[in-house]
Design a protein around this motif. Structure first.
Motif, PDB file in Angstrom:
ATOM      1  N   LYS A 149      -7.239   3.073 -10.070  1.00  0.00           N
ATOM      2  CA  LYS A 149      -7.737   4.480 -10.443  1.00  0.00           C
ATOM      3  C   LYS A 149      -6.519   5.171 -11.042  1.00  0.00           C
ATOM      4  O   LYS A 149      -6.693   5.989 -12.157  1.00  0.00           O
ATOM      5  CB  LYS A 149      -8.100   5.211  -9.350  1.00  0.00           C
ATOM      6  N   VAL A 150      -5.174   5.147 -10.454  1.00  0.00           N
ATOM      7  CA  VAL A 150      -4.189   5.731 -11.011  1.00  0.00           C
ATOM      8  C   VAL A 150      -3.705   5.136 -12.697  1.00  0.00           C
ATOM      9  O   VAL A 150      -3.637   6.032 -13.261  1.00  0.00           O
ATOM     10  CB  VAL A 150      -2.837   5.317  -9.866  1.00  0.00           C
ATOM     11  N   ASP A 185       0.859  -1.073  -0.036  1.00  0.00           N
ATOM     12  CA  ASP A 185      -0.071  -0.131  -0.107  1.00  0.00           C
ATOM     13  C   ASP A 185       0.998   1.316  -0.145  1.00  0.00           C
ATOM     14  O   ASP A 185       0.691   2.299  -0.735  1.00  0.00           O
ATOM     15  CB  ASP A 185      -1.161  -0.035   1.250  1.00  0.00           C
ATOM     16  N   GLU A 196       1.048   7.131  -6.681  1.00  0.00           N
ATOM     17  CA  GLU A 196       0.140   7.771  -6.939  1.00  0.00           C
ATOM     18  C   GLU A 196       0.529   9.189  -6.919  1.00  0.00           C
ATOM     19  O   GLU A 196       0.189  10.025  -7.811  1.00  0.00           O
ATOM     20  CB  GLU A 196      -1.104   7.565  -5.986  1.00  0.00           C
ATOM     21  N   LYS A 197       1.653   9.308  -5.969  1.00  0.00           N
ATOM     22  CA  LYS A 197       2.120  10.735  -5.694  1.00  0.00           C
ATOM     23  C   LYS A 197       3.075  11.108  -7.060  1.00  0.00           C
ATOM     24  O   LYS A 197       3.034  12.301  -7.256  1.00  0.00           O
ATOM     25  CB  LYS A 197       2.939  10.675  -4.586  1.00  0.00           C
ATOM     26  N   TYR A 203      -6.177  -5.012  -7.154  1.00  0.00           N
ATOM     27  CA  TYR A 203      -7.565  -4.571  -6.842  1.00  0.00           C
ATOM     28  C   TYR A 203      -8.476  -6.265  -6.732  1.00  0.00           C
ATOM     29  O   TYR A 203      -9.236  -6.165  -5.718  1.00  0.00           O
ATOM     30  CB  TYR A 203      -8.149  -3.908  -8.160  1.00  0.00           C
ATOM     31  N   LYS A 225      -8.923  -3.211  -2.984  1.00  0.00           N
ATOM     32  CA  LYS A 225      -8.306  -1.861  -3.062  1.00  0.00           C
ATOM     33  C   LYS A 225      -8.224  -1.308  -4.361  1.00  0.00           C
ATOM     34  O   LYS A 225      -7.495  -1.992  -5.235  1.00  0.00           O
ATOM     35  CB  LYS A 225      -6.992  -1.622  -2.327  1.00  0.00           C
ATOM     36  N   ASP A 226      -8.845   0.051  -4.571  1.00  0.00           N
ATOM     37  CA  ASP A 226      -8.568   0.506  -6.220  1.00  0.00           C
ATOM     38  C   ASP A 226      -7.791   1.772  -6.320  1.00  0.00           C
ATOM     39  O   ASP A 226      -7.822   2.260  -7.291  1.00  0.00           O
ATOM     40  CB  ASP A 226     -10.399   0.655  -6.818  1.00  0.00           C
ATOM     41  N   LYS A 227      -6.815   2.068  -5.383  1.00  0.00           N
ATOM     42  CA  LYS A 227      -6.055   3.129  -5.532  1.00  0.00           C
ATOM     43  C   LYS A 227      -5.300   3.048  -6.828  1.00  0.00           C
ATOM     44  O   LYS A 227      -5.210   4.114  -7.809  1.00  0.00           O
ATOM     45  CB  LYS A 227      -5.427   3.401  -4.342  1.00  0.00           C
ATOM     46  N   LEU A 228      -4.370   2.029  -6.889  1.00  0.00           N
ATOM     47  CA  LEU A 228      -3.644   1.758  -8.151  1.00  0.00           C
ATOM     48  C   LEU A 228      -4.516   1.770  -9.467  1.00  0.00           C
ATOM     49  O   LEU A 228      -4.074   2.133 -10.536  1.00  0.00           O
ATOM     50  CB  LEU A 228      -2.865   0.717  -7.907  1.00  0.00           C
ATOM     51  N   ASP A 278       0.716   4.138  -2.711  1.00  0.00           N
ATOM     52  CA  ASP A 278       0.636   5.696  -2.521  1.00  0.00           C
ATOM     53  C   ASP A 278       1.690   6.383  -3.054  1.00  0.00           C
ATOM     54  O   ASP A 278       1.630   7.599  -3.665  1.00  0.00           O
ATOM     55  CB  ASP A 278       1.151   5.929  -0.707  1.00  0.00           C
TER      56      ASP A 278
END
Ligand code: ZN
Length: 636
Positions: free
Chosen positions: A162-163, A100, A107-108, A152, A157-160, A104
């Motif tokens: 979405k990226v 995770d 994403e940044k 995912y 978890k969908d952060k990556l 992060d």
């Protein structure tokens, strides 16, 4: 044409296999943490990676310069993908938290317009999207998309995800019909976009994948034009060499597997997947022709492909040198991807056979038994003093290094082995397919549960216990091409079943707890290459079940070329236990050793003396005292 079979989803597979589970555990417990350390430059004496630090710098969290290859980001992507499969199989909160944190950071590091690539963000922002031929921006994006989908699906978890959708949208806004012309110099994004499409339902990703595939080779001068327009080069690669990256002709007109073998496999995998997704018959036909070219005439007995270090490439039919082979681990992995997608188009045993050949031989050989060292190149013959040293042998190392500056293979192997269930199982409305013998279980969409037990590859016994769901009628079991005799029992009754295209189809009125047992012999056998393979003329390869065997100097002394396997000699098996390589089955026979001459040439043929010879599975080579190795043995 209609898709026949759906690749098994990892969520539906449980793996509990005598052979593969310890390897998966090794990947989870040793390889993934080790690779994490490598990516963070915490392994003394290993090649510097800097891959995570590149993301930190791009994210503004650290100062410094980019370090590594232009595709360094893909090492992080493949590691994350392997982590996802590992978490799917074996939840691990701490590992998930560390992954995770990497996400992060990724994403940044993403730019406001969706762009993601640390090399160009840090080093040459003015050069973005100008050098698709050499610079791997689409390739790295593809690997990160695969990681995003896997992560995912494993964690929810969908952060990556979405990226990577933002990155896919960024790419889609730039390239396509009526937009900027473009194709990747290294294929990968095509197959990744198909995965992203299936995970999100966003049809633009399917269309973008189709664009990259269909556009390839339409303008065979694309990379030349691109090169002339930008006026700079990254690696100094020849933009006219369109065979190297399979852009010499439209994909449907390509007839031979050519060029860089990993690139070729990733392209063909995407073509087969797109054909399955859209029912495109012409694309299927092209895939079929390319599969035959790659595997009927250009593949090593180990499943390795790519005969030449020059361009890491295919050469020509039947050119399969053993000592200068390239046979990159990634290429055999790519061939498994391709074969798996072909299986969904048509359930034919030869695709499962190719997967098996690659997995048990040319892929597994890529990793040291303890998971700490890796081969990039997988030669079938190693000669001390030449291999890894002399210019034309430089690439064919005699021992696995800790890591590579170009570290594509180790994380690729990790992600494949962790997701093996997807390759072993498949299903459609009524049928569950067992493509590879893998102990564990598979639960199909209709709620059918098939539990399997396997003693493969050491023994020929596999059993399945069935708990039928609502629409299940048929269990289809792959019978390997090399297996000529087998028995199948259902509960206690032996039944006679024909083999249709490499599969036995058991259709019956299934009852809870019905048990199917498959038995066959894995006795040693001699395998010969087509006589047009110059390097294997007069030689024989020993196999047992799916395993290719080889000779090593540590067992048989130096000059393995002096050993002959007489045609009439019988080969016996022995159960071995070794400190370095664990338990395995060796092959033993009484060979003939040719005596050396007093001078270089003489009129008499060499005299021979009988000697005991021992062969070990090829995937285990290079784990003991370093020395000579050969797969193909002189027969006489
Ligand atoms: Zn590789």
């Amino acid at each position: 044409m209609k898709k026949m079979e759906n690749q098994g989803s990892l969520k539906r597979c449980r793996v509990k296999d005598n052979f593969w589970t310890p390897i998966q555990e090794l990947i989870s417990d040793t390889v993934i943490p080790y690779q994490e350390k490598i990516l963070n430059d915490k392994v003394p004496g290993a090649e510097k990676s800097h891959a995570i630090e590149n993301f930190r710098i791009a994210a503004g969290e650290s100062q410094g310069e980019f370090y590594g290859t232009v595709f360094q980001d893909s090492d992080v992507a493949k590691w994350l993908e392997a982590v996802a499969y590992s978490l799917e199989r074996k939840p691990d909160e701490k590992l998930e938290a560390r992954a995770d944190a990497v996400i992060d950071l990724i994403e940044k590091a993403q730019q406001p317009d969706g762009y993601l690539n640390t090399y160009f963000t840090i080093k040459e922002p003015e050069h973005r999207w100008q050098n698709l031929q050499e610079c791997h921006e689409l390739y790295c994006a593809g690997h990160m998309m695969e990681a995003a989908v896997a992560y995912y699906q494993a964690t929810g978890k969908d952060k990556l995800l979405k990226v990577m959708c933002r990155m896919a949208d960024h790419i889609d806004a730039r390239f396509g019909e009526g937009k900027q012309e473009g194709i990747p110099g290294h294929e990968e994004i095509e197959l990744a976009l198909l995965r992203l499409y299936r995970a999100t339902g966003e049809k633009r990703y399917l269309d973008l994948s189709a664009y990259f595939i269909n556009q390839r080779g339409k303008n065979p001068h694309f990379f030349e034009e691109e090169s002339a327009k930008r006026g700079w080069t990254h690696f100094g690669m020849d933009p006219k060499d369109t065979e190297y990256n399979q852009s010499y002709a439209p994909v449907r007109d390509q007839r031979e597997a050519v060029g860089h073998s990993v690139r070729a496999m990733y392209l063909y995998t995407a073509m087969a997947d797109l054909a399955a997704e859209t029912g495109d018959k012409s694309l299927y036909t092209a895939c079929r022709v390319l599969f035959e070219s790659a595997t009927h005439r250009r593949m090593y007995v180990t499943g390795g492909i790519g005969s030449s270090a020059h361009g890491e490439a295919f050469t020509q039919d039947y050119d399969l040198p053993n000592d200068t082979a390239y046979a990159e681990t990634c290429a055999a992995i790519g061939l498994v991807f391709f074969a798996r997608k072909m299986l969904s188009l048509e359930v034919k045993g030869e695709y499962a056979d190719v997967m098996e050949r690659c997995l048990y031989n040319g892929i597994l050989s890529g990793m040291q038994k303890d998971g700490s060292r890796f081969f990039y190149v997988n030669p079938l013959e190693v000669i001390p003093g030449l291999s890894g040293k002399w210019p034309e042998y430089k690439h064919a190392l005699p021992a696995r290094p800790k890591w590579y500056a170009c570290a594509c293979c180790p994380p690729n192997l990790a992600r494949l082995v962790e997701s093996l269930g997807e390759y072993a199982w498949g299903e459609n409305d009524t049928t569950i397919y067992s493509h590879l013998y893998l102990g564990g279980s598979y639960t199909s969409a209709d709620g059918t549960v098939v539990k399997s037990q396997s003693s493969y590859p050491w023994k020929g016994k596999v059993s399945y216990e069935v708990k039928p769901g609502t629409s299940f009628t048929t269990l289809a079991i792959h019978i390997p091409g090399w297996c000529k005799e087998f028995t199948i029992t259902v509960n206690e009754d032996e039944i006679a079943l024909p083999v249709k295209d490499g599969y036995c189809y058991l259709t019956r009125d299934w009852k809870d707890g019905d048990k199917v047992t498959l038995s066959f012999s894995v006795k040693p056998r001699r395998v010969y290459a087509d006589p047009r393979v110059r390097e294997d003329a007069g030689k024989v390869c020993l196999m047992r079940g799916p395993l290719v065997y080889c000779l090593e100097a540590v067992d048989n002394g130096k000059n393995l070329c002096r050993l002959l396997l007489p045609r009439s000699v019988s080969i016996v098996t022995a159960h071995e236990k070794d400190e370095d390589i664990g338990s395995y089955v060796s092959l033993r026979f009484t060979g003939l050793k040719e005596k050396s001459f007093k001078q270089l040439y003489q009129d008499q043929p060499p005299e021979t003396e009988p000697v005991p010879v021992k062969a070990i599975p090829y995937f285990l080579w290079g784990n003991r005292k370093q020395g000579e190795m050969r797969v193909w043995i002189n027969e006489g």
